[in-house]
Design a protein around this motif. Structure first.
Motif, PDB file in Angstrom:
ATOM      1  N   GLY A 230      43.686  45.233  40.784  1.00 20.02           N
ATOM      2  CA  GLY A 230      43.100  44.727  42.291  1.00 20.02           C
ATOM      3  C   GLY A 230      42.605  43.439  42.214  1.00 20.02           C
ATOM      4  O   GLY A 230      42.490  42.637  41.141  1.00 20.02           O
ATOM      5  N   ARG A 231      42.195  42.876  43.133  1.00 16.26           N
ATOM      6  CA  ARG A 231      41.715  41.329  43.336  1.00 16.26           C
ATOM      7  C   ARG A 231      40.269  41.395  42.745  1.00 16.26           C
ATOM      8  O   ARG A 231      39.565  42.379  42.662  1.00 16.26           O
ATOM      9  CB  ARG A 231      41.632  40.905  44.705  1.00 16.26           C
ATOM     10  N   LEU A 232      39.981  40.247  41.728  1.00 16.05           N
ATOM     11  CA  LEU A 232      38.774  40.223  41.078  1.00 16.05           C
ATOM     12  C   LEU A 232      37.890  39.520  42.053  1.00 16.05           C
ATOM     13  O   LEU A 232      37.835  38.254  42.179  1.00 16.05           O
ATOM     14  CB  LEU A 232      39.177  39.261  39.930  1.00 16.05           C
ATOM     15  N   GLY A 264      43.980  38.675  40.369  1.00 16.89           N
ATOM     16  CA  GLY A 264      43.722  37.485  40.274  1.00 16.89           C
ATOM     17  C   GLY A 264      42.166  37.428  41.287  1.00 16.89           C
ATOM     18  O   GLY A 264      42.111  38.338  41.862  1.00 16.89           O
ATOM     19  N   ALA A 265      41.681  36.195  40.902  1.00 18.83           N
ATOM     20  CA  ALA A 265      40.296  35.906  41.642  1.00 18.83           C
ATOM     21  C   ALA A 265      40.683  35.925  43.257  1.00 18.83           C
ATOM     22  O   ALA A 265      41.765  35.348  43.660  1.00 18.83           O
ATOM     23  CB  ALA A 265      39.885  35.016  41.282  1.00 18.83           C
ATOM     24  N   SER A 266      39.608  36.380  43.725  1.00 14.77           N
ATOM     25  CA  SER A 266      39.899  36.277  45.227  1.00 14.77           C
ATOM     26  C   SER A 266      38.563  36.001  45.952  1.00 14.77           C
ATOM     27  O   SER A 266      37.580  36.758  45.711  1.00 14.77           O
ATOM     28  CB  SER A 266      40.662  37.374  45.831  1.00 14.77           C
ATOM     29  N   GLY A 267      38.464  35.399  47.160  1.00 15.73           N
ATOM     30  CA  GLY A 267      37.164  35.260  47.726  1.00 15.73           C
ATOM     31  C   GLY A 267      36.356  34.161  47.384  1.00 15.73           C
ATOM     32  O   GLY A 267      36.391  33.485  46.505  1.00 15.73           O
ATOM     33  N   ALA A 268      35.350  33.895  48.298  1.00 15.65           N
ATOM     34  CA  ALA A 268      34.493  32.776  48.234  1.00 15.65           C
ATOM     35  C   ALA A 268      33.613  32.911  46.923  1.00 15.65           C
ATOM     36  O   ALA A 268      32.847  34.012  46.482  1.00 15.65           O
ATOM     37  CB  ALA A 268      33.392  32.568  49.320  1.00 15.65           C
TER      38      ALA A 268
END
Length: 418
Positions: A230-232, A264-268
């Protein structure tokens, strides 16, 4: 039936697990594919992120992706996309006008798309069906202490959509309750459509498949493997699994444990380096490996290589990864939040954990890894459990929801586009 599907902030053509692409991309693409197979013509409008794709991408008969230029191709975060709502809406209207298209219905996904859908619904005088996927009030209610809260502006926009959409589509009864509790939604406007999985792709591997998957990933055949897919971002909880791993190793330094974190990294404020740094801080460099996001045909090998898939999210509207893992014959350990108790049969196909205390997660992981008979029985039952979720049935249910929206006499009357 011809449907304009709006997915402004993320394209179904993007690789899930990168940036803002995740379960919603999988959901939209697979639902659209099976709607098209049922004879529904679907155009998915999304924001163009690179010029090489062109304006129209024909995926199969009855299904296209329309790339709308709204702002620069790159350099805009999801939080900044609200500045491009007018440009995106204008691009959709212009494409439709120039190509003389006549839609029967608009289906928007996520609040940004919903704001566009709300506008063009009134321009075209057709019904608006909206799927939120996630909700600001719910995310803020369940977020971790260190996670960035969702804005009040987003919550207000979501409230407008709850009030103005013809029908609201949810994945679970939990999500329906959230709409009623947090947004005062009218229950009569809410319809449930359970998402599915590709049960032809996500299948349990043979012992040879598992061995090959582990060899290709460089994982010892004798190791016990826990995977996160999932997204990190804090909300998905990869840090919970990392800290639980540290607890397990502290209890038994000789435990032959490997952890795969695929995404992969996601979000503020999210960055891969944050999680790599945590692994180094806890001395887990030889235990934890980070893998780049990968397409479904490769992702199935991650599931097959793992003994357990962990989903320590703070909330999930459904949990597609959990269904994919179970369909692949891998039991799961998941947080008892959102729709996860629906897709995980607690004690039969996996274990549900209350809260996000790393010690509790370490206990659950140890319990499953150390009891081979229980884990293998869960793996077998997981395949049967996942088989009841299919994209074909999801699409069929959505067609009925569309028909109901089209029959709704409260739909604004007026001239059609075209």
């Amino acid at each position: 039936m011809r449907v304009a599907m709006i997915s402004m902030h993320t394209s179904p053509l993007q690789q899930p697990g990168i940036g803002d692409a995740g379960g919603m991309n999988v959901y939209i693409l697979n639902v659209a594919i099976h709607l098209a197979k049922l004879g529904v013509t679907v155009d998915i409008y999304t924001r163009a992120t690179r010029p090489s794709q062109g304006t129209v991408v024909q995926l199969q008969p009855n299904l296209r992706v329309i790339n709308v230029v709204a702002g620069p191709y790159e350099g805009l975060s999801k939080e900044e996309l609200c500045t491009q709502l007018t440009a995106f809406a204008r691009g959709v209207l212009e494409f439709v006008r120039e190509n003389h298209i006549d839609y029967d219905l608009v289906h928007s996904h996520y609040w940004l798309s919903g704001q566009v859908g709300w506008l063009i619904r009134d321009v075209w005088q057709v019904p608006l069906v909206h799927t939120a996927h996630t909700l600001a009030a719910v995310k803020n209610h369940h977020r971790s202490l260190t996670d960035t809260p969702e804005s009040e502006a987003r919550r207000i926009c979501e409230q407008q959509l709850v009030d103005n959409a013809n029908l609201l589509v949810v994945n679970t009864s939990e999500e329906s309750n959230d709409l009623v509790h947090h947004y005062d939604a009218q229950p009569a406007k809410i319809r449930m459509m359970t998402p599915g999985t590709d049960t032809e792709l996500f299948t349990p591997g043979t012992e040879r498949n598992t061995e090959r998957a582990r060899r290709e990933l460089g994982i010892p055949l004798c190791a016990k493997v826990v995977a996160f897919v999932g997204r990190l971002q804090e909300f998905k909880g990869p840090q919970v699994l990392i800290r639980a791993t540290e607890r397990l190793v502290a209890r038994d330094p000789n435990r032959n444990l490997k952890v795969l974190i695929c995404g992969g990294a996601s979000g503020a404020g999210a960055a891969l380096e944050n999680y790599i740094g945590l692994v180094h801080e806890l001395g887990l460099e030889h235990r934890v490996r980070f893998l780049d996001p990968r397409p479904p045909e490769e992702l199935v090998e991650i599931y097959r290589a793992a003994d357990i898939v962990a989903a320590p999210s703070y909330n999930e509207s459904f949990g597609l990864v959990v269904i994919e893992a179970q369909a692949s014959g891998t039991p799961v350990i998941a947080a008892r939040v959102g729709g996860l108790p629906i897709v995980v049969a607690d004690g039969e196909t996996g274990i549900l954990v209350d809260g996000h205390d790393p010690d509790d997660w370490a206990d659950a992981i140890a319990r499953m890894l150390d009891d081979d008979a229980m884990r293998l029985a869960m793996a077998e039952q997981a395949v049967t459990h996942a088989a009841q979720f299919s994209w074909q049935s999801s699409a069929a249910a959505l067609v009925e929801i569309y028909r109901e929206a089209l029959a709704d006499v409260s739909t604004p009357s007026g001239p059609r586009v075209g």
